[in-house]
Scaffold this motif. Structure first.
Motif, PDB file in Angstrom:
ATOM      1  N   ASN A 120       0.805  -1.217   0.000  1.00 25.88           N
ATOM      2  CA  ASN A 120       0.000   0.000   0.000  1.00 25.88           C
ATOM      3  C   ASN A 120       0.840   1.270   0.000  1.00 25.88           C
ATOM      4  O   ASN A 120       0.327   2.359  -0.289  1.00 25.88           O
ATOM      5  N   HIS A 121       2.124   1.149   0.326  1.00 26.74           N
ATOM      6  CA  HIS A 121       2.995   2.323   0.403  1.00 26.74           C
ATOM      7  C   HIS A 121       3.790   2.542  -0.884  1.00 26.74           C
ATOM      8  O   HIS A 121       4.618   3.441  -0.949  1.00 26.74           O
ATOM      9  N   ILE A 122       3.557   1.719  -1.895  1.00 23.97           N
ATOM     10  CA  ILE A 122       4.306   1.799  -3.153  1.00 23.97           C
ATOM     11  C   ILE A 122       3.372   2.282  -4.259  1.00 23.97           C
ATOM     12  O   ILE A 122       2.249   1.791  -4.409  1.00 23.97           O
ATOM     13  N   ASN A 123       3.833   3.259  -5.029  1.00 22.47           N
ATOM     14  CA  ASN A 123       2.997   3.866  -6.068  1.00 22.47           C
ATOM     15  C   ASN A 123       2.957   3.068  -7.362  1.00 22.47           C
ATOM     16  O   ASN A 123       1.938   3.018  -8.042  1.00 22.47           O
ATOM     17  N   LYS A 124       4.085   2.459  -7.738  1.00 21.78           N
ATOM     18  CA  LYS A 124       4.154   1.764  -9.021  1.00 21.78           C
ATOM     19  C   LYS A 124       5.067   0.554  -8.926  1.00 21.78           C
ATOM     20  O   LYS A 124       6.153   0.636  -8.347  1.00 21.78           O
ATOM     21  N   PHE A 125       4.645  -0.557  -9.511  1.00 13.65           N
ATOM     22  CA  PHE A 125       5.436  -1.773  -9.552  1.00 13.65           C
ATOM     23  C   PHE A 125       5.868  -2.033 -10.994  1.00 13.65           C
ATOM     24  O   PHE A 125       5.030  -2.098 -11.893  1.00 13.65           O
ATOM     25  N   VAL A 126       7.165  -2.161 -11.205  1.00 16.12           N
ATOM     26  CA  VAL A 126       7.701  -2.434 -12.539  1.00 16.12           C
ATOM     27  C   VAL A 126       8.254  -3.848 -12.556  1.00 16.12           C
ATOM     28  O   VAL A 126       9.188  -4.170 -11.805  1.00 16.12           O
ATOM     29  N   PHE A 127       7.695  -4.717 -13.390  1.00 14.85           N
ATOM     30  CA  PHE A 127       8.127  -6.105 -13.494  1.00 14.85           C
ATOM     31  C   PHE A 127       8.974  -6.275 -14.743  1.00 14.85           C
ATOM     32  O   PHE A 127       8.679  -5.700 -15.794  1.00 14.85           O
ATOM     33  N   ILE A 128      10.025  -7.095 -14.645  1.00 19.16           N
ATOM     34  CA  ILE A 128      10.927  -7.276 -15.778  1.00 19.16           C
ATOM     35  C   ILE A 128      10.509  -8.436 -16.684  1.00 19.16           C
ATOM     36  O   ILE A 128      11.166  -8.713 -17.679  1.00 19.16           O
ATOM     37  N   LYS A 151      -1.508  -0.603 -10.613  1.00 22.05           N
ATOM     38  CA  LYS A 151      -0.204  -0.129 -10.144  1.00 22.05           C
ATOM     39  C   LYS A 151       0.954  -0.827 -10.846  1.00 22.05           C
ATOM     40  O   LYS A 151       2.114  -0.558 -10.548  1.00 22.05           O
ATOM     41  N   SER A 152       0.659  -1.703 -11.798  1.00 23.20           N
ATOM     42  CA  SER A 152       1.677  -2.609 -12.328  1.00 23.20           C
ATOM     43  C   SER A 152       1.905  -2.421 -13.822  1.00 23.20           C
ATOM     44  O   SER A 152       0.963  -2.255 -14.588  1.00 23.20           O
ATOM     45  N   ILE A 153       3.184  -2.457 -14.225  1.00 21.69           N
ATOM     46  CA  ILE A 153       3.551  -2.457 -15.636  1.00 21.69           C
ATOM     47  C   ILE A 153       4.697  -3.446 -15.847  1.00 21.69           C
ATOM     48  O   ILE A 153       5.392  -3.820 -14.895  1.00 21.69           O
ATOM     49  N   VAL A 154       4.892  -3.858 -17.107  1.00 29.93           N
ATOM     50  CA  VAL A 154       5.987  -4.755 -17.457  1.00 29.93           C
ATOM     51  C   VAL A 154       6.951  -4.016 -18.382  1.00 29.93           C
ATOM     52  O   VAL A 154       6.546  -3.487 -19.412  1.00 29.93           O
ATOM     53  N   ILE A 155       8.221  -3.950 -17.985  1.00 31.83           N
ATOM     54  CA  ILE A 155       9.289  -3.440 -18.842  1.00 31.83           C
ATOM     55  C   ILE A 155      10.364  -4.518 -18.866  1.00 31.83           C
ATOM     56  O   ILE A 155      11.093  -4.708 -17.886  1.00 31.83           O
ATOM     57  N   GLN A 156      10.433  -5.251 -19.955  1.00 37.31           N
ATOM     58  CA  GLN A 156      11.340  -6.394 -20.019  1.00 37.31           C
ATOM     59  C   GLN A 156      12.801  -5.959 -20.105  1.00 37.31           C
ATOM     60  O   GLN A 156      13.115  -4.902 -20.650  1.00 37.31           O
ATOM     61  N   ASN A 157      13.671  -6.803 -19.547  1.00 37.74           N
ATOM     62  CA  ASN A 157      15.109  -6.574 -19.682  1.00 37.74           C
ATOM     63  C   ASN A 157      15.475  -6.471 -21.154  1.00 37.74           C
ATOM     64  O   ASN A 157      14.899  -7.156 -21.998  1.00 37.74           O
ATOM     65  N   GLY A 158      16.455  -5.647 -21.452  1.00 34.21           N
ATOM     66  CA  GLY A 158      16.882  -5.504 -22.836  1.00 34.21           C
ATOM     67  C   GLY A 158      18.393  -5.544 -22.954  1.00 34.21           C
ATOM     68  O   GLY A 158      19.113  -5.576 -21.961  1.00 34.21           O
ATOM     69  N   ILE A 159      18.871  -5.571 -24.179  1.00 34.46           N
ATOM     70  CA  ILE A 159      20.302  -5.589 -24.462  1.00 34.46           C
ATOM     71  C   ILE A 159      20.576  -4.675 -25.642  1.00 34.46           C
ATOM     72  O   ILE A 159      19.662  -4.309 -26.385  1.00 34.46           O
ATOM     73  N   VAL A 160      21.831  -4.306 -25.814  1.00 38.83           N
ATOM     74  CA  VAL A 160      22.242  -3.559 -26.995  1.00 38.83           C
ATOM     75  C   VAL A 160      22.461  -4.547 -28.130  1.00 38.83           C
ATOM     76  O   VAL A 160      23.246  -5.490 -28.008  1.00 38.83           O
ATOM     77  N   VAL A 161      21.755  -4.346 -29.231  1.00 34.81           N
ATOM     78  CA  VAL A 161      21.821  -5.295 -30.346  1.00 34.81           C
ATOM     79  C   VAL A 161      23.181  -5.225 -31.028  1.00 34.81           C
ATOM     80  O   VAL A 161      23.692  -4.150 -31.345  1.00 34.81           O
ATOM     81  N   ASN A 162      23.771  -6.395 -31.224  1.00 33.93           N
ATOM     82  CA  ASN A 162      25.056  -6.511 -31.905  1.00 33.93           C
ATOM     83  C   ASN A 162      24.812  -6.884 -33.363  1.00 33.93           C
ATOM     84  O   ASN A 162      24.411  -8.000 -33.673  1.00 33.93           O
ATOM     85  N   ASN A 163      25.038  -5.937 -34.266  1.00 29.72           N
ATOM     86  CA  ASN A 163      24.821  -6.199 -35.683  1.00 29.72           C
ATOM     87  C   ASN A 163      26.043  -6.769 -36.391  1.00 29.72           C
ATOM     88  O   ASN A 163      26.002  -7.078 -37.579  1.00 29.72           O
ATOM     89  N   LYS A 164      27.151  -6.894 -35.660  1.00 26.50           N
ATOM     90  CA  LYS A 164      28.380  -7.452 -36.248  1.00 26.50           C
ATOM     91  C   LYS A 164      28.641  -8.822 -35.635  1.00 26.50           C
ATOM     92  O   LYS A 164      29.551  -9.010 -34.832  1.00 26.50           O
ATOM     93  N   VAL A 165      27.789  -9.757 -35.974  1.00 27.94           N
ATOM     94  CA  VAL A 165      27.856 -11.093 -35.385  1.00 27.94           C
ATOM     95  C   VAL A 165      28.861 -11.945 -36.137  1.00 27.94           C
ATOM     96  O   VAL A 165      28.820 -12.038 -37.357  1.00 27.94           O
ATOM     97  N   SER A 166      29.764 -12.576 -35.387  1.00 30.76           N
ATOM     98  CA  SER A 166      30.771 -13.419 -36.024  1.00 30.76           C
ATOM     99  C   SER A 166      30.170 -14.755 -36.450  1.00 30.76           C
ATOM    100  O   SER A 166      29.205 -15.229 -35.868  1.00 30.76           O
ATOM    101  N   ILE A 167      30.750 -15.357 -37.452  1.00 35.36           N
ATOM    102  CA  ILE A 167      30.318 -16.675 -37.934  1.00 35.36           C
ATOM    103  C   ILE A 167      31.216 -17.735 -37.300  1.00 35.36           C
ATOM    104  O   ILE A 167      32.436 -17.658 -37.368  1.00 35.36           O
TER     105      ILE A 167
END
Length: 219
Positions: free
Chosen positions: A22-30, A48-64
């Motif tokens: 009751n003392h928390i205004n917003k809950f952010v779930f990953i 009171k709840s939203i989802v913001i998923q973990n993210g990463i920096v996209v690597n466009n120079k992927v090695s083979i």
């Protein structure tokens, strides 16, 4: 048994947490999995709840990757019980006995380090499995490996598999809801936690077939 022990501790924490809602205004779930658990187990109000998923920096120079005689596995994880690393060691012991040539580098530190070192010695894996300790910017090293393994019992929304996929490393993952959330349903990279032989069989299957990581990355 291991899961029940760890999840029991989590339940104790949740009971204390409920008193503060009751003392928390917003809950952010990953992850959507945690969102659902928060609503159902903790009675957190939907408004009171939203989802913001973990993210990463996209690597466009992927090695083979180049084919070689030694399969290269990697794990990036805390060395604690819920990461279930001993399960992986048992599976790799099985595969070694069947003739698979591999190395497995494990990056991270934690309370299970000495126990894992002892297990590596006991199972005659000192020339195959290496505890590398904590490394910053581990994503810069992932392109050196073929497969990423996670046998976690539970997760929030793990960054490790995402970073692996981003570096053209095939993930091999325990069949838990949050792993299912980040991998397309049609990609067969999951294994049961019932027995180490299930992971050994999954590794053997994936290593001997060409899993298309391009589609995983695109999803």
């Amino acid at each position: 048994k291991k899961f029940k022990e760890l999840y029991g501790r989590k339940a104790i924490w949740l009971r204390g947490f409920k008193n503060k809602i009751n003392h928390i205004n917003k809950f952010v779930f990953i992850s959507n999995v945690l969102y659902k658990e928060g609503i159902e187990r903790c009675n957190i109000p939907v408004e009171k709840s939203i989802v913001i998923q973990n993210g990463i920096v996209v690597n466009n120079k992927v090695s083979i990757k180049k084919n070689n005689d030694v399969v290269k596995f990697v794990m990036t994880t805390r060395l604690v019980k819920n990461k279930n690393i001993d399960f992986v060691l048992e599976s790799l012991t099985i595969l070694k006995s069947k003739g698979l040539k591999f190395i497995c580098d494990i990056y991270g530190d934690g309370s299970e380090e000495e126990s894992l070192r002892s297990m590596i010695t006991t199972n005659n894996l000192k020339e195959d499995i290496f505890l590398k300790g904590y490394k910053a910017n581990i994503d810069k090293l992932l392109h050196n490996y073929d497969y990423y393994i996670s046998a976690s019992l539970f997760e929030g929304l793990p960054r490790g598999p995402l970073e692996a996929i981003n570096n053209n490393v095939i993930p091999i993952l325990s069949d838990i809801p949050t792993h299912r959330e980040i991998i397309p349903k049609y990609v067969d990279v999951f294994f049961s936690l019932e027995n180490p032989y299930f992971l050994a069989d999954k590794i053997n299957k994936i290593v001997n077939q060409n899993v298309n990581n391009k589609k995983i990355r695109e999803e």
